[in-house]
Design a protein around this motif. Structure first.
Motif, PDB file in Angstrom:
ATOM      1  N   ALA A 106       0.842  -1.202   0.000  1.00 12.82           N
ATOM      2  CA  ALA A 106       0.000   0.000   0.000  1.00 12.82           C
ATOM      3  C   ALA A 106       0.880   1.255   0.000  1.00 12.82           C
ATOM      4  O   ALA A 106       0.549   2.252  -0.659  1.00 12.82           O
ATOM      5  CB  ALA A 106      -0.930  -0.010   1.208  1.00 12.82           C
ATOM      6  N   SER A 107       2.014   1.206   0.709  1.00 13.01           N
ATOM      7  CA  SER A 107       2.904   2.376   0.743  1.00 13.01           C
ATOM      8  C   SER A 107       3.459   2.652  -0.652  1.00 13.01           C
ATOM      9  O   SER A 107       3.626   3.800  -1.053  1.00 13.01           O
ATOM     10  CB  SER A 107       4.070   2.163   1.706  1.00 13.01           C
ATOM     11  OG  SER A 107       3.579   1.908   2.987  1.00 13.01           O
ATOM     12  N   ARG A 108       3.740   1.576  -1.393  1.00 12.15           N
ATOM     13  CA  ARG A 108       4.233   1.763  -2.773  1.00 12.15           C
ATOM     14  C   ARG A 108       3.139   2.421  -3.623  1.00 12.15           C
ATOM     15  O   ARG A 108       3.416   3.356  -4.369  1.00 12.15           O
ATOM     16  CB  ARG A 108       4.634   0.425  -3.412  1.00 12.15           C
ATOM     17  CG  ARG A 108       5.834  -0.208  -2.769  1.00 12.15           C
ATOM     18  CD  ARG A 108       6.932  -0.583  -3.789  1.00 12.15           C
ATOM     19  NE  ARG A 108       8.133  -0.976  -3.063  1.00 12.15           N
ATOM     20  CZ  ARG A 108       9.150  -0.172  -2.776  1.00 12.15           C
ATOM     21  NH1 ARG A 108       9.155   1.065  -3.204  1.00 12.15           N
ATOM     22  NH2 ARG A 108      10.177  -0.598  -2.068  1.00 12.15           N
ATOM     23  N   ASP A 109       1.889   1.949  -3.501  1.00 14.04           N
ATOM     24  CA  ASP A 109       0.774   2.544  -4.273  1.00 14.04           C
ATOM     25  C   ASP A 109       0.639   4.025  -3.939  1.00 14.04           C
ATOM     26  O   ASP A 109       0.499   4.866  -4.821  1.00 14.04           O
ATOM     27  CB  ASP A 109      -0.569   1.886  -3.903  1.00 14.04           C
ATOM     28  CG  ASP A 109      -0.671   0.472  -4.433  1.00 14.04           C
ATOM     29  OD1 ASP A 109       0.175   0.102  -5.277  1.00 14.04           O
ATOM     30  OD2 ASP A 109      -1.585  -0.254  -3.972  1.00 14.04           O
ATOM     31  N   VAL A 110       0.667   4.304  -2.621  1.00 11.77           N
ATOM     32  CA  VAL A 110       0.526   5.693  -2.174  1.00 11.77           C
ATOM     33  C   VAL A 110       1.688   6.523  -2.714  1.00 11.77           C
ATOM     34  O   VAL A 110       1.504   7.631  -3.225  1.00 11.77           O
ATOM     35  CB  VAL A 110       0.472   5.741  -0.623  1.00 11.77           C
ATOM     36  CG1 VAL A 110       0.688   7.146  -0.092  1.00 11.77           C
ATOM     37  CG2 VAL A 110      -0.856   5.172  -0.107  1.00 11.77           C
TER      38      VAL A 110
END
Ligand code: UGA
Length: 460
Positions: A106-110
């Protein structure tokens, strides 16, 4: 403030609804379209099928499409965002460490979405889920790798108890915020402006690492209280005659320095947090070369507590479970939830099946579907075919040789009349929650009563 909440489970969804109630523009984002469609519909049953919390459906209905929006895509909502709360699952790995893969993905997507912003205004990415010490730094590294500019990371752990998430978010005991710069602390003060100068709510600002540690220390201390009472108080009252558990509790906790919370002796504490968090804390301390003797004892006492009443029934109650029918009242890990994660009922059912019972007749006001579809699905283990489900405590008890009370649902309080009028002695009542204070009438009629925190009671 424009806020994005990433992850809409037990932590993210109530947080989104309560932030929206305070007048912020809140976008709740999740990759699961089923969840997002259910929340967007505003329909109570559909919302509660995913997160069942008192007051949550109303809070969503009151703010939906005005302050609260749902999305399965992050890029279209990223422009102008001030704060992003990461509310992802961090399940335990086998060795007790936390699985951070959901948070990392999720951090990569964000990060990718933030890197594409037109306006590079300051944004703070905040970990709200319980994450190991140093995770804010990990998120910081990922965001840097993705090319995000002008951002800070922070830790703001959630302290809610299930069943009280909405009320707890509206009136928390404390808000803990860990960030690196005055600018980021100020942005979070604006999110929580209703709490920053409150007479009762403690607003604590610190470093990300201290904030991450506070959550682990708090949950492990809460479990320590429970294990102290279960492992010492209950054992004392079970071993010596004439110790009254309730008086013992009152007398000890009358000292204002001693917590009353945790003094409620039980068949062990369950739920998705305590076991996972204390194991993760032990792992983190071990990694640092530190001893974890105290935490280890607390954890083991709690695990042992979840099945020891079945052993007591055999060794102290002289009961043989082989080919017997047993009712189990309560499947959820505590009252007012359908959640069965780490529930003592799982250990009890496993122990009962292991002792050769012919049928387990289960009743729970909320958790039956969770049990049938997930935990006791016969496709996982054919022995689960021995579990049948019933619509009331009376129906579950019918035709059985023993009953095991596992959850503290209010409706189990004072069940002695139901038991007396449904089954005949010899019959064993195992009370994992001390729900039958008027057990004497049962004993006088020839029933055997075996409570946590007291000796076996039967006619001499
Ligand atoms: C727990 C903490 O209480 C919250 O402060 C924390 O924020 C949360 O974990 C989390 O980390 O998210 P929760 O798991 O919802 O909340 O449940 P609790 O109400 O704390 O109960 C946990 C277990 O302890 C239940 O099985 C309960 O029946 C048992 N318990 C509780 C006892 O056996 N004795 C007690 O005196 C109190």
């Amino acid at each position: 403030m424009k806020i994005i909440i990433v992850g809409t489970g037990y932590v993210g969804l109530p947080h989104a609804a309560v932030c929206a109630e305070s007048g912020h523009e809140v976008h709740a984002y999740d990759i699961d379209d089923n969840r997002i469609n259910a929340y967007k519909s505003g329909d109570r049953a559909q919302i509660e099928a995913h997160v069942n919390e008192p007051g949550l459906a109303n809070a969503i209905q009151d703010t939906l499409d005005r302050y609260l929006f749902f999305s399965t895509e992050i890029e279209p909502i990223i422009e102008g965002v001030d704060v992003i709360f990461m509310c992802l699952n961090t399940p335990p790995n086998r060795d007790g460490s936390s699985n951070l893969s959901y948070l990392i993905n999720a951090s990569r997507d964000v990060g990718r979405a933030l890197a594409k912003r037109q306006e590079k205004k300051r944004v703070v990415v905040v970990n709200k889920s319980t994450v190991p010490i140093g995770t804010a730094r990990l998120v910081e590294r990922i965001l840097k790798e993705e090319g995000v500019e002008n951002f800070g990371v922070a830790s703001n752990p959630e302290f809610l108890a299930q069943g009280n998430a909405v009320e707890g978010s509206r009136r928390p005991d404390r808000v803990v915020v860990g960030a690196d710069t005055p600018e980021d602390l100020e942005l979070l003060r604006r999110v929580y402006n209703q709490f920053t100068n409150h007479v009762r709510i403690k607003y604590i600002e610190t470093t990300p690492e201290t904030s991450e540690s506070i959550k682990y220390m708090a949950n492990s201390l809460l479990l320590t209280y429970i294990s102290y009472w279960n492992g010492v108080g209950a054992r004392l009252a079970e071993s010596y005659d004439n110790i009254r558990m309730e008086d013992l509790k009152r007398g000890v906790t009358a000292d204002s320095r001693i917590s009353t919370w945790g003094s409620y002796v039980s068949n062990g504490a369950g739920g998705s947090c305590f076991g996972k968090d204390i194991q993760s804390l032990m792992y983190q301390l071990n990694q640092a070369g530190q001893s974890t003797d105290l935490l280890n004892a607390v954890y083991n006492i709690n695990e042992y507590q979840k099945s020891y009443l079945i052993d007591r029934a055999i060794y102290e109650g002289g009961f043989n479970f082989n080919q017997k029918k047993v009712a189990i009242l309560g499947l959820a890990f505590k009252k007012r939830t359908n959640d069965m994660r780490d529930s003592a009922a799982l250990n009890a059912v496993e122990a009962l099946l292991g002792k050769g019972v012919s049928e387990i007749r289960a009743y729970d006001p909320l958790a039956v579907d969770t049990a049938k579809n997930h935990w006791f699905n016969p496709s996982k283990n054919h022995l689960f075919e021995r579990i049948t489900y019933h619509d009331s405590p009376r129906e579950a008890i019918e035709g059985t040789d023993a009953v095991y009370i596992s959850t503290d649902w209010e409706e189990f309080r004072g069940l002695s009349r139901t038991i007396e009028t449904t089954v005949d002695p010899p019959y064993l009542v195992i009370d994992g929650r001390r729900m039958i204070p008027d057990y004497q009438s049962l004993v006088d009629r020839g029933f055997t009563y075996l409570p946590v925190g007291g000796p076996v009671k039967k006619l001499a």
